[in-house]
Scaffold this motif. Structure first.
Motif, PDB file in Angstrom:
ATOM      1  N   SER A 102       0.973  -1.126   0.484  1.00  0.00           N
ATOM      2  CA  SER A 102      -0.131   0.221   0.358  1.00  0.00           C
ATOM      3  C   SER A 102       0.437   1.805   0.204  1.00  0.00           C
ATOM      4  CB  SER A 102      -1.150   0.122   1.125  1.00  0.00           C
ATOM      5  OG  SER A 102      -2.450  -0.324   1.006  1.00  0.00           O
ATOM      6  N   LEU A 103       0.564   2.251  -1.043  1.00  0.00           N
ATOM      7  CA  LEU A 103       1.233   3.448  -0.806  1.00  0.00           C
ATOM      8  C   LEU A 103       0.793   4.765  -0.290  1.00  0.00           C
ATOM      9  CD1 LEU A 103       2.478   3.505  -4.659  1.00  0.00           C
ATOM     10  CD2 LEU A 103       3.220   2.893  -2.873  1.00  0.00           C
ATOM     11  N   GLY A 104       1.055   5.977   0.154  1.00  0.00           N
ATOM     12  CA  GLY A 104       0.715   6.845   0.602  1.00  0.00           C
ATOM     13  C   GLY A 104       1.299   8.186   0.090  1.00  0.00           C
ATOM     14  N   ILE A 105       1.221   8.821   0.740  1.00  0.00           N
ATOM     15  CA  ILE A 105       1.821  10.196  -0.118  1.00  0.00           C
ATOM     16  C   ILE A 105       1.693  11.823   0.454  1.00  0.00           C
ATOM     17  CG2 ILE A 105       2.931  12.033  -2.024  1.00  0.00           C
ATOM     18  CD1 ILE A 105       2.480   9.707  -4.551  1.00  0.00           C
ATOM     19  N   SER A 106       2.244  11.870   1.269  1.00  0.00           N
ATOM     20  CA  SER A 106       1.660  13.493   2.685  1.00  0.00           C
ATOM     21  C   SER A 106       1.844  14.723   1.209  1.00  0.00           C
ATOM     22  CB  SER A 106       3.605  13.237   3.353  1.00  0.00           C
ATOM     23  OG  SER A 106       3.246  14.606   4.182  1.00  0.00           O
ATOM     24  N   PRO A 107       0.932  15.082   1.514  1.00  0.00           N
ATOM     25  CA  PRO A 107       1.190  16.634   0.948  1.00  0.00           C
ATOM     26  C   PRO A 107       1.687  17.308   1.475  1.00  0.00           C
ATOM     27  CG  PRO A 107      -1.220  15.585   0.860  1.00  0.00           C
ATOM     28  CD  PRO A 107       0.005  15.118   1.819  1.00  0.00           C
ATOM     29  N   GLN A 108       2.347  17.244   3.098  1.00  0.00           N
ATOM     30  CA  GLN A 108       3.085  18.497   3.930  1.00  0.00           C
ATOM     31  C   GLN A 108       4.006  18.302   3.188  1.00  0.00           C
ATOM     32  OE1 GLN A 108       2.043  17.074   7.826  1.00  0.00           O
ATOM     33  NE2 GLN A 108       0.234  17.971   8.249  1.00  0.00           N
ATOM     34  N   ASP A 109       5.065  16.635   3.078  1.00  0.00           N
ATOM     35  CA  ASP A 109       6.679  17.453   2.918  1.00  0.00           C
ATOM     36  C   ASP A 109       7.344  16.231   1.956  1.00  0.00           C
ATOM     37  OD1 ASP A 109       6.827  14.627   3.536  1.00  0.00           O
ATOM     38  OD2 ASP A 109       7.692  14.906   5.601  1.00  0.00           O
ATOM     39  N   ASP A 110       5.252  16.084   0.626  1.00  0.00           N
ATOM     40  CA  ASP A 110       6.059  14.962  -0.285  1.00  0.00           C
ATOM     41  C   ASP A 110       7.174  13.786  -0.416  1.00  0.00           C
ATOM     42  OD1 ASP A 110       4.418  17.006  -1.807  1.00  0.00           O
ATOM     43  OD2 ASP A 110       6.367  17.799  -2.323  1.00  0.00           O
ATOM     44  N   THR A 111       6.591  13.193   1.222  1.00  0.00           N
ATOM     45  CA  THR A 111       6.934  11.882   1.268  1.00  0.00           C
ATOM     46  C   THR A 111       6.170  10.541   0.970  1.00  0.00           C
ATOM     47  OG1 THR A 111       6.363  11.728   3.347  1.00  0.00           O
ATOM     48  CG2 THR A 111       8.984  12.910   2.975  1.00  0.00           C
TER      49      THR A 111
END
Length: 348
Positions: A87-96
């Motif tokens: 499963s993938l996730g991307i944090s919009p706060q720091d683009d990790t």
């Protein structure tokens, strides 16, 4: 894509030798419990799968482009179990970019990229993900199953998972903000009494999520079914102890959930007039005009419009030519922003 029809724009081959085995009637590379296997963020689309060597792979391409860049992560699938998805996730706060994988009542395997990788300006290299951890950042989750990522309206990345096991487990949440994960805790209970139709009582259960999704107004929606711990509630041997379809919502980012009932305590139920002819699960997503798209096993798509009150269900795409095995993965983020429905599937 419109509510009237779906036009095939392109086909892309991600891996000619992706890992394939059937377990629990499903495949590990595309499973309805993944969230997400394919997603779009800041002009790039991301997809993940296990390749023939059992290594985890993440690919990305510019939205609308045809060339995929891939990185092979330093982890190989440990067991032939279709629960053990990526499963993938991307944090919009720091683009990790966050990766959770290969767990079924075991400790997590987890990787997190360097900040800014999902911004598009850094080289797409495996070194950016570092080494595999068995914790979520510095947070120990213990044995768990069903990793899912969701993003709050403020841009905080959340992680959903189940602790315990089938028939006796709870759903929990953690949250990533400011570069750090923290546990929010359990939001379901495994205890209480359920009386089956045969009068037998079960004292434990777990909630199986069908989906966990924020809407544009910030409400978190969860649909689910229950599984009982006592097989004696079955009227006949050999089945599953699942029962009922449920729905709850949260307006405080998953801290508290509420039941929904109509004035009469009931729901409106409508049968989709296109039979999936399959035992596996479908996925439902909403487009920009709030048309609903139901992606059936095998990649067939049926749709209904908001104007009709979601009553005019009709087939808008015939998936027979895809030769897709069962359940598929859907890029809901791209549909919501561009009106394009991307479906990742494994061919038979």
């Amino acid at each position: 894509m419109s509510g009237r029809r779906a036009v095939l724009l392109s086909l892309a081959l991600l891996d000619s030798s992706a890992l394939y085995f059937v377990s629990y009637d499903g495949v590990v590379n595309n499973n309805s419990l993944q969230q997400e296997a394919i997603l779009t963020h800041k002009g790039h689309q991301y997809a993940t799968w296990y390749t023939a060597s059992r290594h985890a792979v993440i690919g990305r391409r510019p939205v609308g482009g045809s060339r995929w860049e891939t990185v092979t992560l330093p982890h190989r699938l440990s067991v032939d179990d279709s629960h053990n998805v990526i499963s993938l996730g991307i944090s919009p706060q720091d683009d990790t970019v966050h990766v959770a994988l290969d767990t079924h009542n075991t400790r997590l395997h987890y990787l997190r990229s360097t900040p800014g990788l999902a911004g598009g300006g850094q080289p797409w290299r495996a070194i950016a993900f570092g080494q595999v951890r068995r914790t979520l950042g510095e947070v120990e989750l213990g044995a768990m199953t069903y990793p899912r990522f969701v993003v709050t309206p403020e841009g905080r990345l959340q992680f959903s998972y189940r602790t315990g096991g089938s028939g006796n487990g709870v759903n929990e949440l953690a949250e990533y903000s400011g570069g750090t994960w923290r546990k929010l805790g359990a939001w379901t209970s495994a205890t209480g009494s359920y009386t089956g139709p045969n009068g037998v009582v079960s004292g434990t259960r777990n909630m199986y999520l069908h989906g966990l999704t924020y809407d544009r107004r910030g409400r978190l929606h969860a649909a689910f079914t229950w599984r009982e711990g006592n097989a004696g509630v079955l009227c006949a041997r050999g089945g599953l102890t699942n029962h009922d379809t449920g729905y709850v919502y949260s307006d405080d980012r998953g801290r508290a959930f509420h039941l929904v009932r109509g004035a009469d305590g009931g729901w409106t139920k409508r049968e989709v007039p296109v039979a999936p002819n399959h035992t596996q699960r479908s996925k439902i997503v909403l487009g920009r005009l709030e048309s609903a798209y139901l992606v059936l096993p095998g990649g067939w798509i049926v749709a209904a419009s908001k104007a009709s009150g979601w009553t005019d269900w009709r087939l808008v795409f015939d998936g027979a030519g895809l030769r897709a095995f069962g359940e598929v993965s859907v890029d809901a983020s791209r549909l919501g922003t561009q009106g394009i429905l991307s479906v990742q599937y494994q061919q038979t």
